[in-house]
Design a protein around this motif. Sequence first.
Motif, short mmCIF file in Angstrom:
data_model
loop_
_atom_site.label_atom_id
_atom_site.label_comp_id
_atom_site.label_asym_id
_atom_site.label_seq_id
_atom_site.Cartn_x
_atom_site.Cartn_y
_atom_site.Cartn_z
N ILE A 12 0.83 -1.20 0.00
CA ILE A 12 0.00 0.00 0.00
C ILE A 12 0.87 1.25 0.00
O ILE A 12 0.58 2.23 -0.71
CB ILE A 12 -0.95 -0.01 1.21
CG1 ILE A 12 -1.86 -1.24 1.14
CG2 ILE A 12 -1.78 1.26 1.27
CD1 ILE A 12 -2.69 -1.47 2.39
N GLN A 13 1.96 1.23 0.78
CA GLN A 13 2.87 2.38 0.80
C GLN A 13 3.47 2.64 -0.58
O GLN A 13 3.61 3.78 -1.00
CB GLN A 13 3.98 2.13 1.83
CG GLN A 13 3.50 2.18 3.27
CD GLN A 13 4.57 1.74 4.25
OE1 GLN A 13 5.28 0.76 4.00
NE2 GLN A 13 4.69 2.45 5.37
N TYR B 247 0.77 4.19 -2.71
CA TYR B 247 0.55 5.56 -2.25
C TYR B 247 1.65 6.48 -2.81
O TYR B 247 1.37 7.60 -3.26
CB TYR B 247 0.54 5.61 -0.73
CG TYR B 247 0.29 6.98 -0.15
CD1 TYR B 247 -1.00 7.40 0.15
CD2 TYR B 247 1.35 7.86 0.11
CE1 TYR B 247 -1.23 8.67 0.68
CE2 TYR B 247 1.13 9.11 0.64
CZ TYR B 247 -0.17 9.52 0.93
OH TYR B 247 -0.39 10.76 1.45
N GLN C 57 -1.59 6.79 -5.68
CA GLN C 57 -2.89 6.18 -5.36
C GLN C 57 -3.33 6.58 -3.95
O GLN C 57 -2.53 6.61 -3.03
CB GLN C 57 -2.79 4.65 -5.47
CG GLN C 57 -4.07 3.91 -5.17
CD GLN C 57 -5.19 4.23 -6.16
OE1 GLN C 57 -4.93 4.62 -7.30
NE2 GLN C 57 -6.42 4.06 -5.73
N ARG C 58 -4.60 6.87 -3.79
CA ARG C 58 -5.09 7.29 -2.48
C ARG C 58 -6.24 6.43 -1.95
O ARG C 58 -6.44 6.34 -0.75
CB ARG C 58 -5.57 8.76 -2.55
CG ARG C 58 -4.43 9.76 -2.79
CD ARG C 58 -3.46 9.78 -1.62
NE ARG C 58 -2.37 10.72 -1.81
CZ ARG C 58 -1.19 10.42 -2.35
NH1 ARG C 58 -0.97 9.18 -2.76
NH2 ARG C 58 -0.24 11.32 -2.47
N LEU D 221 -0.51 8.98 6.67
CA LEU D 221 -0.45 9.32 5.25
C LEU D 221 -1.61 10.25 4.89
O LEU D 221 -2.77 9.83 4.93
CB LEU D 221 -0.51 8.06 4.38
CG LEU D 221 0.66 7.08 4.53
CD1 LEU D 221 0.47 5.89 3.60
CD2 LEU D 221 1.99 7.77 4.27
N ILE E 274 -5.20 9.50 2.50
CA ILE E 274 -5.50 8.10 2.21
C ILE E 274 -6.96 7.82 2.56
O ILE E 274 -7.50 8.36 3.53
CB ILE E 274 -4.54 7.15 2.97
CG1 ILE E 274 -4.62 5.74 2.39
CG2 ILE E 274 -4.80 7.18 4.47
CD1 ILE E 274 -3.48 4.84 2.83
N GLU E 275 -7.61 7.00 1.75
CA GLU E 275 -9.06 6.78 1.88
C GLU E 275 -9.33 5.27 1.84
O GLU E 275 -8.87 4.57 0.95
CB GLU E 275 -9.76 7.48 0.72
CG GLU E 275 -11.26 7.40 0.73
CD GLU E 275 -11.86 8.14 -0.46
OE1 GLU E 275 -12.04 9.36 -0.34
OE2 GLU E 275 -12.11 7.50 -1.48
N TRP E 276 -10.13 4.81 2.80
CA TRP E 276 -10.37 3.39 2.96
C TRP E 276 -11.82 3.03 2.63
O TRP E 276 -12.75 3.65 3.13
CB TRP E 276 -10.04 2.96 4.39
CG TRP E 276 -8.59 3.16 4.73
CD1 TRP E 276 -8.05 4.23 5.38
CD2 TRP E 276 -7.51 2.29 4.42
NE1 TRP E 276 -6.69 4.09 5.49
CE2 TRP E 276 -6.33 2.90 4.91
CE3 TRP E 276 -7.41 1.06 3.77
CZ2 TRP E 276 -5.07 2.30 4.78
CZ3 TRP E 276 -6.16 0.47 3.65
CH2 TRP E 276 -5.01 1.09 4.14
#
Length: 232
Positions: free
Chosen positions: A43-44, A47, A51-52, A72, A75-77
Amino acid sequence: MSLDEKAWQDIRLRIAAAARAVHRDPGSIRVLAVSKSFPVQSIQTAYAMGQRAFGENYVQEAQAKIAALSGLPGIEWHLIGPLQSNKARAAAQSFAWVETVDRQSIAQRLSAARDARLPPLNVCIQVNISGETTKQGVIPSMALALAREVSCLPGLALRGFMGIAQTAGDSGAVRGQFHDLRELYDAGRRDGLALDTLSMGMSSDFECAIAEGATQVRIGSALFGPRIADSQ
């Protein structure tokens, strides 16, 4: 260019080509990186390449990643896996989006659990567009009624519909299922619902989804490589 950078470049090029083939702006299509079962390091890396938005299937697995990456900015989950009633509170507190609302009781639990100090929880209605018993989602004939009910709940922001096409089958059948979801989306907008998200298409079929109007595609293995077996 690293293998990671090449994978992301290839996906962006494929999205652009699919969009232009149907006279759409590639910029109107968002990528949701499906990071379920991949480590924090993956993911890092994503990012760092810009990518967010990241999609997770399991609340508990996601919470550990959310905590590890809380520093971060932007960042959106998104929760994109089936949501059990006993995980609704945790989901409402941890995610910015829940894309798998398929019954009113889950929506009500999310609404009640969303902290009023947070922005409304973005939600999508998951529709079982393939008709397969192994897939989650409300049946298409009930989707608009559920959407209207969810749109009235406090603490939630109804954004649109999500669907998964059949896993095996010809591209015509898959595209037909995406077309049906687009029809629901358009009907909801005509009905006055403030919808802006049509989440459909994955690594194997996102070009078909784009041809039928997807505004968000969920890409996992094509970006991150072969998926690690689910541990939950």
